[in-house]
Design an enzyme around this catalytic site. Structure first.
Site, short mmCIF file in Angstrom:
data_model
loop_
_atom_site.label_atom_id
_atom_site.label_comp_id
_atom_site.label_asym_id
_atom_site.label_seq_id
_atom_site.Cartn_x
_atom_site.Cartn_y
_atom_site.Cartn_z
N ASP A 1 0.87 -1.18 0.00
CA ASP A 1 0.00 0.00 0.00
C ASP A 1 0.91 1.23 0.00
OD1 ASP A 1 0.91 0.28 2.61
OD2 ASP A 1 -1.08 0.27 3.54
N CYS B 1 3.02 -3.18 4.10
CA CYS B 1 2.18 -2.05 4.48
C CYS B 1 2.94 -1.32 5.60
CB CYS B 1 0.77 -2.47 4.89
SG CYS B 1 0.65 -3.58 6.30
N THR C 1 2.68 -1.39 9.04
CA THR C 1 3.09 -2.24 10.15
C THR C 1 3.30 -3.70 9.74
OG1 THR C 1 0.78 -2.73 10.60
CG2 THR C 1 1.77 -0.88 11.83
N HIS D 1 10.25 -23.34 9.81
CA HIS D 1 9.21 -23.96 10.65
C HIS D 1 7.79 -23.78 10.09
CE1 HIS D 1 11.71 -23.95 14.65
NE2 HIS D 1 12.38 -24.44 13.63
N HIS E 1 7.56 -30.08 11.77
CA HIS E 1 7.03 -28.79 11.34
C HIS E 1 5.94 -28.99 10.27
CE1 HIS E 1 10.09 -27.01 13.75
NE2 HIS E 1 11.03 -27.64 13.09
#
Ligand code: RB5
Length: 150
Positions: free
Chosen positions: A8, A65, A67, A98, A133
């Site tokens: 964004d 973005c 955060t 993992h 995993h």
């Protein structure tokens, strides 16, 4: 490997920086946008990259973005997507080893450009370890399938 990129407005600058980095490393990518810093909704770009990765048109993707959170929430709504927000090299490595991450999510307003490049490098190089995993990731897929409709 061919990467799908999306961001964004808050991730735009980091995306452009990473494109130069990927070019230097001769890694092929397609930029799904956004293409400038005008305010836009992360979910519009997140869904594009997530869908193309889920369909197998691209092996993996990178979303950015401010955060990393909005992109992560959006991308993980698409079945088959394992989008992981990574703020450091250790989480980038383990998200592959993992969690078999297929979309790396970065934070344009938090993570500096040099660190972001190291994170991308680590995430591209680390391999899924399988074994216990795989069992855990398969359980996530099972949960996903439980809620799939149509
Ligand atoms: C945009 O202001 C910001 O909310 C967005 O980039 C992202 O951080 C959302 O999670």
């Amino acid at each position: 490997m061919r990467l799908a990129l999306g961001a964004d407005h808050a991730g735009y600058e980091l995306k452009e920086e990473l494109k130069d980095f990927l070019k230097q490393k001769e890694i092929d990518y397609y930029d799904f946008g956004t293409y400038d810093t005008r305010s836009t909704d992360y979910s519009d770009w997140g869904i594009k990259v997530a869908e193309t990765v889920a369909k197998g048109e691209f092996e993996r993707g990178i979303l950015i973005c401010g955060t990393g959170l909005g992109m992560c929430l959006t991308a993980n709504k698409v079945p088959g997507i394992r989008a992981t927000p990574c703020y450091g090299i250790f989480s980038a490595r383990l998200s592959r080893q993992h969690n078999n991450s297929n979309i790396l999510v970065l934070a344009g307003r938090i993570t500096g450009k040099d660190l972001a490049k190291q994170i991308v490098e680590e995430w591209l190089e680390a391999e899924f370890k399988g074994g216990r995993h795989k069992r855990r990731v398969d359980k996530i897929t099972k949960i996903e399938n439980k809620y799939l409709r149509e």
